[in-house]
Motif scaffolding. Structure first.
Motif: not given
Length: 122
Positions: A7-9, A17-20, A90-92, A118-119
């Motif tokens: 889900g990053g981008g 954004l929505r991360l999973s 960051a990197k999540y 995520v940027t």
């Protein structure tokens, strides 16, 4: 144990954004789950956590903007991120632990994912 984030981008400031994170190989319903992030040149920091009972905790800088969810049937957690700021870039990482306290302190963590980037640009 496997935790796989997605889900990053790239998103403009103010966007969402929505991360999973999909978990396998752990007793998911008994685990506290959480999200961490690491920006370039900085240490990894805790972002949000959810207990096995559904109680949620957030670091101050994301309160009111981020929401963590869990689905014990699918063994997944999500992180809904709204009103994103460049400093959220960051990197999540997804993580599992015995308790939300362990996640908040970053120790001990039972498992880590590989991360999703995520940027946020202004």
């Amino acid at each position: 144990v496997q935790l796989v984030e997605s889900g990053g981008g790239l998103v403009q400031a103010g966007g969402s954004l929505r991360l999973s994170c999909a978990a396998s190989g752990i007793s998911f319903s008994r685990s506290a789950m959480g999200w961490f992030r690491q920006a370039p040149g900085k240490g990894r920091e805790w972002v949000a956590a959810i207990s096995n009972g559904g109680s949620k905790l957030y670091r101050d800088s994301v309160k009111g903007r981020f929401t963590i969810f869990r689905d014990n049937v699918k063994s997944t957690i999500d992180l809904q991120m709204n009103s994103l700021k460049p400093e959220d870039s960051a990197k999540y990482y997804c993580a599992a632990a015995d308790s939300v306290l362990s996640l908040e302190e970053g120790n001990p963590v039972d498992a880590w994912g590989q991360g999703t980037l995520v940027t946020v640009f202004s």
